[in-house]
Enzyme design. Structure first.
Site, mmCIF file in Angstrom:
data_model
loop_
_atom_site.group_PDB
_atom_site.id
_atom_site.type_symbol
_atom_site.label_atom_id
_atom_site.label_comp_id
_atom_site.label_asym_id
_atom_site.label_seq_id
_atom_site.Cartn_x
_atom_site.Cartn_y
_atom_site.Cartn_z
ATOM 1 N N HIS A 102 6.518 -25.162 1.147
ATOM 2 C CA HIS A 102 6.721 -23.838 1.764
ATOM 3 C C HIS A 102 6.319 -23.875 3.235
ATOM 4 C CE1 HIS A 102 7.839 -21.713 -1.818
ATOM 5 N NE2 HIS A 102 6.674 -21.886 -2.429
ATOM 6 N N GLY A 158 7.581 10.407 0.951
ATOM 7 C CA GLY A 158 7.071 9.132 1.438
ATOM 8 C C GLY A 158 6.510 8.294 0.313
ATOM 9 N N PRO A 188 3.793 6.066 -1.879
ATOM 10 C CA PRO A 188 2.393 6.371 -2.224
ATOM 11 C C PRO A 188 1.431 5.824 -1.174
ATOM 12 C CG PRO A 188 3.572 5.530 -4.141
ATOM 13 C CD PRO A 188 4.484 5.363 -2.980
ATOM 14 N N GLY A 189 0.476 6.654 -0.765
ATOM 15 C CA GLY A 189 -0.552 6.220 0.164
ATOM 16 C C GLY A 189 -0.236 6.424 1.624
ATOM 17 N N THR A 190 0.912 7.037 1.936
ATOM 18 C CA THR A 190 1.275 7.201 3.346
ATOM 19 C C THR A 190 0.609 8.407 3.992
ATOM 20 O OG1 THR A 190 3.290 8.320 2.585
ATOM 21 C CG2 THR A 190 3.477 6.001 3.202
ATOM 22 N N GLU A 220 2.870 -25.915 -2.120
ATOM 23 C CA GLU A 220 2.551 -25.057 -0.970
ATOM 24 C C GLU A 220 2.873 -25.759 0.347
ATOM 25 O OE1 GLU A 220 1.963 -21.996 -1.420
ATOM 26 O OE2 GLU A 220 1.705 -22.167 -3.591
ATOM 27 N N LYS A 255 0.600 11.970 2.533
ATOM 28 C CA LYS A 255 1.222 13.280 2.289
ATOM 29 C C LYS A 255 0.158 14.328 1.953
ATOM 30 C CE LYS A 255 3.814 11.602 -0.974
ATOM 31 N NZ LYS A 255 3.415 10.179 -0.881
ATOM 32 N N THR A 256 -0.735 14.000 1.038
ATOM 33 C CA THR A 256 -1.783 14.959 0.673
ATOM 34 C C THR A 256 -2.744 15.185 1.823
ATOM 35 O OG1 THR A 256 -1.611 14.191 -1.616
ATOM 36 C CG2 THR A 256 -3.551 15.479 -1.038
#
Length: 598
Positions: free
Chosen positions: A418, A192, A194-196, A415, A198-199
């Site tokens: 946009h 996954g 980073p930050g999802t 801006e 896992k650890t």
């Protein structure tokens, strides 16, 4: 201080203390040093009772029990005759006899110091308590008294959690699966971004399994000494088998599990020897009953094929970014210890944070608490969470930055271009906010807010997004008839999207529905350096031509929309210059649009 430097400095202090004690004790018996002429005068005076000659020094004791010491010149050899004629008792002593201890100490002290320094640095480098503990595993075993994480602490990834829950259940009651002939997977690979989480999943497994849990990082295996990595692998699995059933968790396994033959070290690379040992331990002749290996990585594309095959890592569990409902559950966990005001609706915050991972949401909740504390609030309000989200999305506001009026006006028109196109094109996500307050490296920001999570996009949606990206540059050309560097990021994103449309997604009318082998993954030098080009020069030229065509068509459409709505462009810009930040609803009111899009 830990035990290693404490013991080392204690040894040094003892040695220095002994030397100083010997020096002071011997110094008290030496007596007063005098010149050689004074020494001869004392002898001539008849007050000397005895003389001790040691090397080139003579010690004289008088009748008053005073002791004087003098250095005897090398050319003066008549001293024994003078003392003998005057009837003075004298004796010779060996220069080494009285300083045997000091001589031994001075001879061995350098060796002792060298050995002590070597032991100290070896222990510091290895982190262990044994001099020859290079090959010992540097793993950490989860203590029973440590803080326990459970699956209740993990939210937003229910499918991933369910797959790992099956492994925990097997460890608790293996007979439930074995009676039907089932075998538990040897290894599970958590994949996954980073930050999802896992650890965090691994920590939850450790808390739920109620078995021995060993965790180690992939980089802990590789050291500067040859063979250390393979030795640590053997030691780790040896201890794991003794504590079976148990779990081994290897974080960032791509540090040791990369493709073999891809490094500059070739077949003799230390990392490859470590990987070979890991492959043998996971699925070799010795077997690995009762030991389950769980590993985590965000680069599964660089792992060796032998490592990811069935029998080693039998199962790959994808840990995705959470959807809107998952983000709401994650926010509920991370705001549990935060005092929230009654007006906060976590569902709205979850809807406003598409693409955020669990780590991003935890960071946002913490930032909101810090912002509220700086303002001396008693609770965290909705505005604090929105400001924290904007800070993570776009960077911190730089209100102290002084911008010339000419550049401020240019940014406002950029801006506004946009914003108007985003409001007029229904294929673009709803407009949320427009600001000309500098944030991060940007002088202004136009923020869109999707109403739902999207997992695929239509060609019309991609083209509409590119038209919106070109709106800023088009507004500059229409109003000022010149360009600025402010459109750099817009052009980069538009060109990248057009290139993927042509090469990856088959959305080109000229090239057709083909995949041209353009990889979006990060470059892995050892694998990609010698990879052959998959498209010809002629096809590459056609790709460039088609990309330019798509981008130019989007730019021309943006010019057309803004020219047809030039009055609205001026109105939005004027309000933006006055208020600096306006919401999407305010833009819709200027455009006289009753709904989110016209």
């Amino acid at each position: 201080m830990n035990n290693i430097p404490k013991n080392f400095f204690l040894l040094i202090a003892i040695i220095v203390g002994v030397i100083m004690l010997f020096t002071f004790s011997s110094g008290n018996n030496r007596g007063k040093e005098i010149a050689f002429s004074g020494f001869l005068d004392i002898i001539e005076s008849g007050q000397v009772t005895d003389v001790v000659i040691k090397g080139n020094q003579a010690s004289v004791r008088t009748g008053g029990n005073e002791v004087f010491i003098a250095n005897i010149p090398r050319y003066y050899n008549e001293l024994p005759q003078v003392l003998y004629k005057r009837g003075i008792d004298f004796r010779f002593e060996s220069d080494e006899s009285s300083s045997l201890f000091f001589a031994i100490l001075s001879s061995w002290l350098p060796i002792i110091l060298i050995i002590g320094v070597w032991v100290f640095f070896m222990k510091q480098m290895q982190g262990g308590n044994k001099i020859m503990g290079f090959g010992k595993s540097q793993h950490h075993k989860v203590d029973e008294d440590a803080k326990k994480y459970t699956f209740d602490d993990v939210a937003g990834i229910d499918e991933s959690k369910a797959e790992l829950d099956e492994i925990v259940e097997f460890l608790r009651d293996p007979t439930k699966f074995e009676k039907l002939g089932g075998k538990i997977p040897t290894g599970v690979l958590l994949v996954g971004a980073p930050g999802t989480g896992k650890t965090l999943l691994a920590k939850a497994i450790a808390g739920e399994a109620q078995v021995a849990f060993f965790n180690i990082s992939g980089s802990d295996f590789v050291e500067m000494f040859v063979g250390v990595g393979a030795s640590r692998i053997r030691d780790l699995f040896s201890q794991a088998r003794e504590n079976a059933p148990c779990i081994i968790f290897i974080d960032e396994i791509d540090a040791v599990g990369r493709h073999r033959g891809a490094g500059l070290g070739g077949g003799n690379d230390e990392r490859e020897q470590t990987l070979n040992q890991l492959l043998v331990e996971m699925d070799g002749f010795g077997g690995n009953d009762g030991v389950i290996v769980i590993a985590a990585t965000n680069r599964p594309d660089v792992l060796d094929n032998a490592l990811t095959r069935p029998g080693r890592f039998d199962r790959q569990v994808v840990v995705p970014r959470p959807d809107m409902n998952g983000r709401r559950k994650i926010l509920k966990i991370h705001t549990k210890e935060i005092t929230l005001s009654d007006d906060i609706d976590l569902k709205i915050i979850a809807q406003a944070t598409p693409g955020f991972t669990g780590a991003d949401l935890a960071n946002m909740a913490n930032e909101a608490a810090l912002l509220a504390a700086r303002k001396n609030k008693s609770t965290v309000e909705m505005i604090d969470l929105e400001d924290a989200r904007d800070k993570i999305f776009m960077g911190k506001e730089r209100r102290s930055m002084v911008i010339p009026e000419k550049e401020k006006k240019t940014t406002a028109y950029h801006e506004a271009g946009h914003a108007i196109i985003a409001a007029l094109l229904k294929e673009v996500d709803p407009l949320h906010k427009v600001s000309i307050i500098p944030r991060g490296r940007a002088l202004g920001v136009t923020m869109l807010l999707p109403t739902e999570d999207k997992y695929s996009q239509y060609r019309s949606q991609l083209l509409a997004q590119m038209v919106m990206m070109m709106g800023g540059r088009a507004a500059e050309e229409i109003i000022f008839d010149h360009f600025t560097t402010g459109a750099s990021n817009d052009l980069e994103r538009a060109a990248s999207m057009a290139n993927r449309m042509v090469c990856n997604w088959g959305m080109s009318s000229d090239i057709g529905p083909v995949h041209l082998g353009v990889n979006d993954n990060e470059v892995f030098l050892g694998r990609d350096m010698m990879r052959k080009r998959s498209i010809s020069q002629k096809t590459a030229g056609r790709v460039d031509k088609e990309v330019n065509k798509i981008v130019n068509e989007a730019y021309n459409k943006a010019m057309k929309i803004l020219k047809e709505n030039i009055d609205l462009l001026h109105k939005v810009t004027e309000k933006l210059i006055i208020d600096e930040t306006i919401t999407g609803n305010e833009v819709m009111e200027i455009l006289n649009c009753p709904e989110e899009t016209c």
